[in-house]
Design a protein around this motif. Structure first.
Motif, PDB file in Angstrom:
ATOM      1  N   GLY A 101      13.238  -1.023  45.223  1.00  0.00           N
ATOM      2  CA  GLY A 101      11.937  -1.677  45.085  1.00  0.00           C
ATOM      3  C   GLY A 101      11.409  -1.600  43.669  1.00  0.00           C
ATOM      4  O   GLY A 101      10.901  -2.589  43.122  1.00  0.00           O
ATOM      5  N   GLN A 102      11.537  -0.439  43.047  1.00  0.00           N
ATOM      6  CA  GLN A 102      11.081  -0.264  41.675  1.00  0.00           C
ATOM      7  C   GLN A 102      11.892  -1.143  40.716  1.00  0.00           C
ATOM      8  O   GLN A 102      11.338  -1.807  39.841  1.00  0.00           O
ATOM      9  CB  GLN A 102      11.184   1.201  41.271  1.00  0.00           C
ATOM     10  N   ALA A 103      13.214  -1.167  40.884  1.00  0.00           N
ATOM     11  CA  ALA A 103      14.066  -1.976  40.005  1.00  0.00           C
ATOM     12  C   ALA A 103      13.775  -3.467  40.176  1.00  0.00           C
ATOM     13  O   ALA A 103      13.754  -4.218  39.190  1.00  0.00           O
ATOM     14  CB  ALA A 103      15.536  -1.677  40.273  1.00  0.00           C
ATOM     15  N   VAL A 104      13.545  -3.909  41.411  1.00  0.00           N
ATOM     16  CA  VAL A 104      13.204  -5.321  41.637  1.00  0.00           C
ATOM     17  C   VAL A 104      11.868  -5.644  40.962  1.00  0.00           C
ATOM     18  O   VAL A 104      11.714  -6.713  40.353  1.00  0.00           O
ATOM     19  CB  VAL A 104      13.173  -5.651  43.145  1.00  0.00           C
ATOM     20  N   ASN A 105      10.912  -4.738  41.033  1.00  0.00           N
ATOM     21  CA  ASN A 105       9.624  -4.975  40.378  1.00  0.00           C
ATOM     22  C   ASN A 105       9.771  -5.059  38.861  1.00  0.00           C
ATOM     23  O   ASN A 105       9.118  -5.886  38.215  1.00  0.00           O
ATOM     24  CB  ASN A 105       8.612  -3.898  40.765  1.00  0.00           C
ATOM     25  N   ILE A 106      10.637  -4.238  38.293  1.00  0.00           N
ATOM     26  CA  ILE A 106      10.895  -4.320  36.850  1.00  0.00           C
ATOM     27  C   ILE A 106      11.561  -5.653  36.527  1.00  0.00           C
ATOM     28  O   ILE A 106      11.214  -6.312  35.547  1.00  0.00           O
ATOM     29  CB  ILE A 106      11.747  -3.124  36.376  1.00  0.00           C
ATOM     30  N   VAL A 166      28.111   0.157  43.242  1.00  0.00           N
ATOM     31  CA  VAL A 166      29.517   0.521  43.011  1.00  0.00           C
ATOM     32  C   VAL A 166      30.164  -0.291  41.900  1.00  0.00           C
ATOM     33  O   VAL A 166      31.248   0.073  41.421  1.00  0.00           O
ATOM     34  CB  VAL A 166      30.366   0.409  44.302  1.00  0.00           C
ATOM     35  N   LEU A 167      29.528  -1.332  41.473  1.00  0.00           N
ATOM     36  CA  LEU A 167      30.115  -2.242  40.494  1.00  0.00           C
ATOM     37  C   LEU A 167      30.518  -1.538  39.194  1.00  0.00           C
ATOM     38  O   LEU A 167      31.680  -1.582  38.792  1.00  0.00           O
ATOM     39  CB  LEU A 167      29.138  -3.384  40.210  1.00  0.00           C
ATOM     40  N   LEU A 168      29.564  -0.913  38.530  1.00  0.00           N
ATOM     41  CA  LEU A 168      29.868  -0.305  37.233  1.00  0.00           C
ATOM     42  C   LEU A 168      30.835   0.878  37.335  1.00  0.00           C
ATOM     43  O   LEU A 168      31.739   0.985  36.497  1.00  0.00           O
ATOM     44  CB  LEU A 168      28.575   0.083  36.507  1.00  0.00           C
ATOM     45  N   ARG A 204      20.938   0.398  35.336  1.00  0.00           N
ATOM     46  CA  ARG A 204      20.211   0.222  36.605  1.00  0.00           C
ATOM     47  C   ARG A 204      19.823  -1.248  36.773  1.00  0.00           C
ATOM     48  O   ARG A 204      19.884  -1.793  37.878  1.00  0.00           O
ATOM     49  CB  ARG A 204      18.975   1.133  36.646  1.00  0.00           C
ATOM     50  N   MET A 205      19.439  -1.910  35.685  1.00  0.00           N
ATOM     51  CA  MET A 205      19.097  -3.326  35.767  1.00  0.00           C
ATOM     52  C   MET A 205      20.336  -4.167  36.100  1.00  0.00           C
ATOM     53  O   MET A 205      20.238  -5.140  36.842  1.00  0.00           O
ATOM     54  CB  MET A 205      18.452  -3.808  34.461  1.00  0.00           C
ATOM     55  N   ILE A 206      21.486  -3.795  35.582  1.00  0.00           N
ATOM     56  CA  ILE A 206      22.723  -4.512  35.922  1.00  0.00           C
ATOM     57  C   ILE A 206      23.025  -4.338  37.408  1.00  0.00           C
ATOM     58  O   ILE A 206      23.398  -5.297  38.088  1.00  0.00           O
ATOM     59  CB  ILE A 206      23.903  -4.032  35.038  1.00  0.00           C
ATOM     60  N   GLU A 207      22.830  -3.130  37.927  1.00  0.00           N
ATOM     61  CA  GLU A 207      23.042  -2.878  39.359  1.00  0.00           C
ATOM     62  C   GLU A 207      22.144  -3.770  40.211  1.00  0.00           C
ATOM     63  O   GLU A 207      22.609  -4.392  41.165  1.00  0.00           O
ATOM     64  CB  GLU A 207      22.719  -1.417  39.705  1.00  0.00           C
ATOM     65  N   ILE A 208      20.860  -3.810  39.881  1.00  0.00           N
ATOM     66  CA  ILE A 208      19.927  -4.582  40.706  1.00  0.00           C
ATOM     67  C   ILE A 208      20.169  -6.074  40.497  1.00  0.00           C
ATOM     68  O   ILE A 208      20.018  -6.869  41.429  1.00  0.00           O
ATOM     69  CB  ILE A 208      18.456  -4.167  40.458  1.00  0.00           C
ATOM     70  N   PHE A 209      20.580  -6.463  39.299  1.00  0.00           N
ATOM     71  CA  PHE A 209      20.919  -7.861  39.020  1.00  0.00           C
ATOM     72  C   PHE A 209      22.082  -8.284  39.917  1.00  0.00           C
ATOM     73  O   PHE A 209      22.078  -9.375  40.500  1.00  0.00           O
ATOM     74  CB  PHE A 209      21.303  -8.008  37.548  1.00  0.00           C
ATOM     75  N   ILE A 244      18.270  -1.763  24.455  1.00  0.00           N
ATOM     76  CA  ILE A 244      18.041  -1.437  25.865  1.00  0.00           C
ATOM     77  C   ILE A 244      18.566  -0.029  26.118  1.00  0.00           C
ATOM     78  O   ILE A 244      19.723   0.274  25.792  1.00  0.00           O
ATOM     79  CB  ILE A 244      18.766  -2.439  26.791  1.00  0.00           C
ATOM     80  N   ASP A 245      17.726   0.828  26.678  1.00  0.00           N
ATOM     81  CA  ASP A 245      18.148   2.166  27.062  1.00  0.00           C
ATOM     82  C   ASP A 245      19.344   2.035  28.009  1.00  0.00           C
ATOM     83  O   ASP A 245      19.312   1.221  28.944  1.00  0.00           O
ATOM     84  CB  ASP A 245      16.989   2.888  27.754  1.00  0.00           C
ATOM     85  N   THR A 246      20.397   2.840  27.801  1.00  0.00           N
ATOM     86  CA  THR A 246      21.615   2.659  28.593  1.00  0.00           C
ATOM     87  C   THR A 246      21.399   2.915  30.081  1.00  0.00           C
ATOM     88  O   THR A 246      21.881   2.143  30.910  1.00  0.00           O
ATOM     89  CB  THR A 246      22.776   3.534  28.066  1.00  0.00           C
ATOM     90  N   ALA A 247      20.671   3.967  30.425  1.00  0.00           N
ATOM     91  CA  ALA A 247      20.444   4.254  31.849  1.00  0.00           C
ATOM     92  C   ALA A 247      19.621   3.143  32.493  1.00  0.00           C
ATOM     93  O   ALA A 247      19.947   2.669  33.590  1.00  0.00           O
ATOM     94  CB  ALA A 247      19.753   5.604  32.034  1.00  0.00           C
ATOM     95  N   ALA A 248      18.578   2.701  31.809  1.00  0.00           N
ATOM     96  CA  ALA A 248      17.744   1.622  32.349  1.00  0.00           C
ATOM     97  C   ALA A 248      18.530   0.316  32.414  1.00  0.00           C
ATOM     98  O   ALA A 248      18.419  -0.445  33.385  1.00  0.00           O
ATOM     99  CB  ALA A 248      16.491   1.446  31.494  1.00  0.00           C
TER     100      ALA A 248
END
Length: 166
Positions: free
Chosen positions: A107-112, A18-20, A49-54, A42-46
């Motif tokens: 899980g995928q985002a954490v692995n990235i 919900v942050l962004l 998503r990295m900001i969300e998981i961060f 950095i691709d905007t969608a990726a």
């Protein structure tokens, strides 16, 4: 992994999701973030998503450091989460994570994120850039809060009022 710890992660992941959208209530902020991500290669969608998981990882790390049960997640000060985003080492954010995630996307985002941490070089620089963007987003939300020291509960309440997905 206990049910309480799984629930804690779900709260943290929800905060990240919900942050962004909350920050983007001022549309120019999204455009600026997209410009930054593009400038950094950095691709905007990726990147988003990295900001969300961060955000989820930072909130999770702060909650674990404070030994908070999932039922008290909401009391986490937003400033502490922002400080963890830039103040903790990237690998410190990975401590104590669930072995598996109910949402495969998490899980995928954490692995990235893990790959970025351990690859170094340009990936380390990207994490630094993303952490700065995350800290900025958290501070924007903190500044908008009508109270002096906003918490995660305040962000989640605003997300519910904005009818963002749970």
């Amino acid at each position: 992994m206990t049910a309480d710890h799984d629930k804690l992660w779900r709260h943290c992941a929800h905060l990240g999701r919900v942050l962004l959208p909350l920050v983007d209530q001022e549309p120019w902020r999204r455009a600026r973030r997209h410009e930054n991500l593009t400038a950094w290669g950095i691709d905007t969608a990726a990147g988003e998503r990295m900001i969300e998981i961060f955000a989820a990882l930072a909130a999770h790390a702060v909650a674990l450091d404070a030994s908070l049960p999932a039922t008290e997640f909401e009391v986490l000060p937003l400033k502490d989460v922002a400080d963890a985003a830039t103040g903790k080492r990237d690998y410190e954010l990975l401590a104590g994570l669930p072995d598996t995630f109910a949402d495969d996307r998490d899980g995928q985002a954490v692995n990235i994120f893990r790959l970025y941490v351990y690859r170094n070089g340009q990936y380390s620089r990207r994490l630094t850039q993303l952490s700065t963007e995350l800290r900025h987003a958290l501070l924007v939300l903190a500044e908008r809060a009508p109270i002096r020291s906003p918490t995660c509960e305040d962000v989640l309440r605003r997300a519910a009022q904005a009818h963002l997905p749970q």
